[in-house]
Design an enzyme around this catalytic site. Structure first.
Site, PDB file in Angstrom:
ATOM      1  N   ARG A 207       0.847  -1.200   0.000  1.00 52.25           N
ATOM      2  CA  ARG A 207       0.000   0.000   0.000  1.00 52.25           C
ATOM      3  C   ARG A 207       0.890   1.261   0.000  1.00 52.25           C
ATOM      4  O   ARG A 207       1.007   1.943  -0.989  1.00 52.25           O
ATOM      5  CB  ARG A 207      -0.929  -0.016   1.230  1.00 52.25           C
ATOM      6  CG  ARG A 207      -2.105   0.959   1.136  1.00 52.25           C
ATOM      7  CD  ARG A 207      -1.749   2.396   1.447  1.00 52.25           C
ATOM      8  NE  ARG A 207      -1.185   2.547   2.784  1.00 52.25           N
ATOM      9  CZ  ARG A 207      -0.645   3.676   3.219  1.00 52.25           C
ATOM     10  NH1 ARG A 207      -0.590   4.745   2.437  1.00 52.25           N
ATOM     11  NH2 ARG A 207      -0.136   3.749   4.426  1.00 52.25           N
ATOM     12  N   ASP A 208       1.554   1.502   1.110  1.00 53.23           N
ATOM     13  CA  ASP A 208       2.339   2.733   1.224  1.00 53.23           C
ATOM     14  C   ASP A 208       3.436   2.766   0.164  1.00 53.23           C
ATOM     15  O   ASP A 208       3.737   3.812  -0.411  1.00 53.23           O
ATOM     16  CB  ASP A 208       2.974   2.810   2.622  1.00 53.23           C
ATOM     17  CG  ASP A 208       3.269   4.240   3.041  1.00 53.23           C
ATOM     18  OD1 ASP A 208       3.089   5.150   2.216  1.00 53.23           O
ATOM     19  OD2 ASP A 208       3.692   4.446   4.186  1.00 53.23           O
TER      20      ASP A 208
ATOM     21  N   HIS B  96       9.362   6.805   7.977  1.00 58.77           N
ATOM     22  CA  HIS B  96       9.988   6.871   6.648  1.00 58.77           C
ATOM     23  C   HIS B  96      11.472   7.174   6.823  1.00 58.77           C
ATOM     24  O   HIS B  96      11.875   7.875   7.751  1.00 58.77           O
ATOM     25  CB  HIS B  96       9.291   7.933   5.789  1.00 58.77           C
ATOM     26  CG  HIS B  96       7.994   7.439   5.221  1.00 58.77           C
ATOM     27  ND1 HIS B  96       7.825   7.146   3.895  1.00 58.77           N
ATOM     28  CD2 HIS B  96       6.810   7.152   5.818  1.00 58.77           C
ATOM     29  CE1 HIS B  96       6.585   6.715   3.686  1.00 58.77           C
ATOM     30  NE2 HIS B  96       5.943   6.703   4.840  1.00 58.77           N
TER      31      HIS B  96
ATOM     32  N   CYS C 245       5.889   9.684  -0.572  1.00 58.23           N
ATOM     33  CA  CYS C 245       4.645  10.379  -0.269  1.00 58.23           C
ATOM     34  C   CYS C 245       4.408  11.344  -1.406  1.00 58.23           C
ATOM     35  O   CYS C 245       5.308  12.083  -1.780  1.00 58.23           O
ATOM     36  CB  CYS C 245       4.753  11.119   1.062  1.00 58.23           C
ATOM     37  SG  CYS C 245       3.335  12.192   1.399  1.00 58.23           S
TER      38      CYS C 245
ATOM     39  N   ASN D 265       9.220   3.649   3.712  1.00 57.01           N
ATOM     40  CA  ASN D 265       9.391   3.265   5.108  1.00 57.01           C
ATOM     41  C   ASN D 265      10.717   2.548   5.272  1.00 57.01           C
ATOM     42  O   ASN D 265      11.314   2.112   4.296  1.00 57.01           O
ATOM     43  CB  ASN D 265       8.267   2.304   5.523  1.00 57.01           C
ATOM     44  CG  ASN D 265       6.950   3.020   5.613  1.00 57.01           C
ATOM     45  OD1 ASN D 265       6.252   3.160   4.642  1.00 57.01           O
ATOM     46  ND2 ASN D 265       6.636   3.497   6.789  1.00 57.01           N
TER      47      ASN D 265
HETATM   48 ZN    ZN Z   1       3.901   6.189   5.124  1.00 55.79          ZN
END
Ligand code: ZN
Length: 312
Positions: free
Chosen positions: A16-17, A212, A243, A252
């Site tokens: 996801r991220d 992160h 981001c 991350n």
């Molecule tokens: Zn994040």
């Protein structure tokens, strides 16, 4: 200082991220292989995607299918990100085990990301809690406080505001909260101070640190949170991601680097290090041309680290 936790959960958030901020669209079959391999490596918490409109994030358009596969693996706790009530309804329909609701501590980031002020997001969170209760589902609600340590748009984020939002989210009935350094502004001293303050409000409902590695302090920040007894951390295989509102941000902390650090410190994760490295190579292959991060895959384990420790 509390004793360090004996066991730590590494939640994989690369699907996801990580994937939401790379241009490459990874096919559903590869995502399923990723989850299968992560599970075989011992991972039992995976954020599998996001219920946002596909036109906004085509990379995650197959989240329902990916979640359905994850739910076939016994004991796997799959998380989905939901940005609003509509997304929460989809998560409840799918009977997701956990939904992660982002709440920006930065007013400016909140407007850029969700087009809502933090207090309007809080109102939506209360609606989501009501919807969950009405549905009869057991889906857990975790609120992730993003930009908790600062923001690329707004700059400083006041710790008082973070504490206020955590309290308000708990008052709205969420099950758990986590703190995220979305843009890599935190340092270990900031982490100690903010986690300490939020622990006073949230106690054991503060369940996770999300760091992160934008400026290379990701693992140092994990260590600062470990010292306060935090025992669950988000991580991305190959350190992918960033981001959309943080130009140049890396992802991350890398799952394999975090696992190495924990094993080296004698902290159990239940993870098989060699399998994680094999998965890292696959993910890097699927994302050819995209930036990947992390260190341990280049160097391997030190000679002094015994195999059984690596598999602790
Ligand atoms: Zn994040």
């Amino acid at each position: 200082m509390a004793a360090l936790p004996r066991r730590v959960v590494v939640r994989e958030v690369g699907l996801r991220d990580g994937l939401q901020s790379v241009a490459t669209i990874v096919p559903t079959a590869a995502k399923i292989e990723w989850i299968r391999d992560a599970y075989a490596a011992g991972q039992r918490e995976i954020e599998v995607g996001s219920f946002v409109p596909p036109r906004l994030l085509p990379q995650l358009a197959d989240t329902a299918d990916v979640l359905a596969f994850a739910q076939t693996l016994p004991g796997l706790r799959a998380t989905v990100l939901v940005p609003n009530l509509k997304g929460a309804q989809r998560a409840l329909e799918a009977n997701a085990e956990m939904m992660l609701l982002p709440l920006s501590a930065s007013h400016a980031h909140s407007l850029a990301n969700l087009r809502k002020a933090p207090d309007d997001v809080l109102a939506e969170i209360a609606n989501i809690r009501a919807e969950r209760d009405a549905s009869g589902r057991r889906t857990q609600i975790e609120v992730g406080i993003s930009t908790a340590f600062g923001c690329t748009i707004q700059g400083e984020v006041k710790p008082e505001e973070v504490v206020r939002l955590v309290q308000a989210a708990l008052d709205a009935g969420v099950d758990a909260v986590s703190l995220a350094d979305t843009v890599g502004y935190a340092d270990p001293a900031m982490v100690s101070r903010l986690f300490e303050r939020v622990l006073k409000v949230a106690g054991d409902r503060l369940v996770c640190g999300h760091f992160h590695d934008t400026r290379g302090l990701g693992l140092a920040n994990v260590y600062a949170a470990l010292q306060l007894g935090i025992s669950r951390f988000d991580a991305c295989t190959a350190g992918i991601g960033g981001c959309p509102h943080a130009p140049g941000a890396s992802g991350n902390v890398a799952t394999e680097d975090l696992t190495y650090m924990l094993h080296s410190m004698g902290i159990e994760t239940g993870l098989d290090f060699d399998r994680l490295l094999a998965l890292r190579a696959k993910v890097a292959h699927w994302l050819q041309g995209e930036a990947t991060h992390g260190t341990i895959w280049k160097t391997g384990l030190p000679r002094t680290m015994k195999k059984e420790v690596a598999h602790a």
